[in-house]
Design a protein around this motif. Sequence first.
Motif, PDB file in Angstrom:
ATOM      1  N   VAL A  63      -8.672  -0.487   5.094  1.00  0.00           N
ATOM      2  CA  VAL A  63      -7.817  -1.401   5.861  1.00  0.00           C
ATOM      3  C   VAL A  63      -8.626  -2.635   6.226  1.00  0.00           C
ATOM      4  O   VAL A  63      -9.795  -2.535   6.621  1.00  0.00           O
ATOM      5  CB  VAL A  63      -7.276  -0.715   7.122  1.00  0.00           C
ATOM      6  CG1 VAL A  63      -6.537  -1.704   8.009  1.00  0.00           C
ATOM      7  CG2 VAL A  63      -6.365   0.444   6.748  1.00  0.00           C
ATOM      8  N   SER A 100      -9.511   4.591   8.286  1.00  0.00           N
ATOM      9  CA  SER A 100      -9.595   4.240   6.868  1.00  0.00           C
ATOM     10  C   SER A 100     -10.554   3.083   6.635  1.00  0.00           C
ATOM     11  O   SER A 100     -10.451   2.042   7.302  1.00  0.00           O
ATOM     12  CB  SER A 100      -8.220   3.851   6.327  1.00  0.00           C
ATOM     13  OG  SER A 100      -8.330   3.321   5.025  1.00  0.00           O
ATOM     14  N   TRP A 110       0.827  -1.199   0.000  1.00  0.00           N
ATOM     15  CA  TRP A 110       0.000   0.000   0.000  1.00  0.00           C
ATOM     16  C   TRP A 110       0.866   1.256   0.000  1.00  0.00           C
ATOM     17  O   TRP A 110       0.599   2.213  -0.715  1.00  0.00           O
ATOM     18  CB  TRP A 110      -0.913  -0.017   1.217  1.00  0.00           C
ATOM     19  CG  TRP A 110      -1.858   1.140   1.265  1.00  0.00           C
ATOM     20  CD1 TRP A 110      -1.701   2.312   1.930  1.00  0.00           C
ATOM     21  CD2 TRP A 110      -3.108   1.255   0.570  1.00  0.00           C
ATOM     22  NE1 TRP A 110      -2.760   3.144   1.716  1.00  0.00           N
ATOM     23  CE2 TRP A 110      -3.643   2.525   0.887  1.00  0.00           C
ATOM     24  CE3 TRP A 110      -3.818   0.411  -0.275  1.00  0.00           C
ATOM     25  CZ2 TRP A 110      -4.863   2.957   0.379  1.00  0.00           C
ATOM     26  CZ3 TRP A 110      -5.040   0.848  -0.771  1.00  0.00           C
ATOM     27  CH2 TRP A 110      -5.543   2.103  -0.445  1.00  0.00           C
ATOM     28  N   ASN A 111       1.893   1.242   0.829  1.00  0.00           N
ATOM     29  CA  ASN A 111       2.799   2.382   0.914  1.00  0.00           C
ATOM     30  C   ASN A 111       3.828   2.262  -0.198  1.00  0.00           C
ATOM     31  O   ASN A 111       4.748   1.437  -0.138  1.00  0.00           O
ATOM     32  CB  ASN A 111       3.478   2.426   2.279  1.00  0.00           C
ATOM     33  CG  ASN A 111       4.345   3.659   2.456  1.00  0.00           C
ATOM     34  OD1 ASN A 111       4.596   4.414   1.516  1.00  0.00           O
ATOM     35  ND2 ASN A 111       4.825   3.869   3.671  1.00  0.00           N
ATOM     36  N   HIS A 123      -1.161  -2.898   3.790  1.00  0.00           N
ATOM     37  CA  HIS A 123      -1.034  -1.904   4.852  1.00  0.00           C
ATOM     38  C   HIS A 123      -0.096  -2.473   5.924  1.00  0.00           C
ATOM     39  O   HIS A 123      -0.189  -3.636   6.314  1.00  0.00           O
ATOM     40  CB  HIS A 123      -2.399  -1.619   5.487  1.00  0.00           C
ATOM     41  CG  HIS A 123      -3.283  -0.777   4.622  1.00  0.00           C
ATOM     42  ND1 HIS A 123      -4.136  -1.324   3.688  1.00  0.00           N
ATOM     43  CD2 HIS A 123      -3.434   0.558   4.531  1.00  0.00           C
ATOM     44  CE1 HIS A 123      -4.781  -0.357   3.065  1.00  0.00           C
ATOM     45  NE2 HIS A 123      -4.370   0.802   3.556  1.00  0.00           N
TER      46      HIS A 123
END
Length: 434
Positions: free
Chosen positions: A130, A127, A30-31, A71
């Motif tokens: 998630v 969020s 995700w990042n 995540h």
Amino acid sequence: MDSLTALRSVVRGRVWLPGDPGFDAARRPWNLAIEQPVAAVAEAADADDVAALVRHARATGLGVTAQPNGHGATGRTDGLILLRTTRLDTLRIDPAARRARVGAGVPSGRLQAAAAPHGLTGLPGSSPVVSVTGAALGGGLSWFGRAHGWIADSVTALDVIDADGRSRRVTATDDSDLFWALRGAGGDFAIVTALELTLHPAPHLYGGRMLWTAEHAPAVLEAYRRITATAPEELTAWLDLLHFPGADPMVAVDVTHLGGEDEARDLLAPLERLPRPLSDGRRVMSVAEIGSITAEPTDPGPGLSRAELLTGLDDAAAKTLLADPITPLLSAQIRHLGGAFARPSDSPHGPLSEPYALYLFGIPADPATAQAVTARQRALAEALPVSGRKPFTFLGPRESAADAFTPATLERLREIKHRHDPRGVIRSNFPVLG
């Protein structure tokens, strides 16, 4: 046929190997600031696929790390098979029992949407994208945690595939040690394919964001301190110092109240007396809409974050927080904890005695900006009254389980890891042996 190529005949779901079209997209976390090297990616069709994959990995000396969408990824995945659990999407609500069965790939927003028509709620974070399981495995700091504790505290059972590839159901009475470890120390001990959790009554919800220009930050922070000093457990308030690219700095207060509007406005009276905000999005809302409050991105992007637990928010801390602009950070957020978070919890982290959490976020647009973001995060953290430990769910890529747990807890977790996975077949984002 080598052990990785053999994956195509082992699992019924999709498999990507290095060089395959789509491999880089499939392994991406995700990042996007994190590089995630893996030996292969497998998307399980169901729990039987997970079991077959784990048995294959064990027999061939490979390791498996599970992620729905990445995540919490740290990049510590070199040589591992990345297991995507997105298709494990079972979701069943039992309104009478106030219970939900949630597959490992189900996002929080979907659970909220299913529970809301029954006047019930899970314990959502900020969020909606998630996964419920990922949040619970990390302990989980929810909007409603002040009323109901860690997300993990609401988990009543977990369906897992163990390191031998066997399907098992884990509860407080059936392998209590594994049940304890999985509810807050991550997925280092078994791969969770589904969990069951208690839902909570939520017949009413009032919430939203108030936003001011930065010149009002001292008054907003003082009002925030007064509100959180006496807030009931049904009220949660987060303070956000914001500085988005191309915009003037701003300050926001995000709130949720498990109750009616009139009561919420009374509790938030110090904010009502401030100068007129730029915007006021507070309203009666459904628990299915809670992700709209902070409006976090729902698509992957790069980021650098740092979290701390604060022992207080006194005059000195308030002065430090506002002394200088937060740039190059995009946000500096204070989350009010306390309430049920501070009560006993039979989970690895245990109770949170610290009354506030600090979350600092910036975007590493280039190496120089990344270095500046990290330096600003470090300077703020060192100047504020931090406790020295961190919530496991907020650990950063360069941190480890030792930053979240006491030595005694970490020793117990390592013993459980050795007992349940002595060959290290299963690896989490933050291994307890790492």
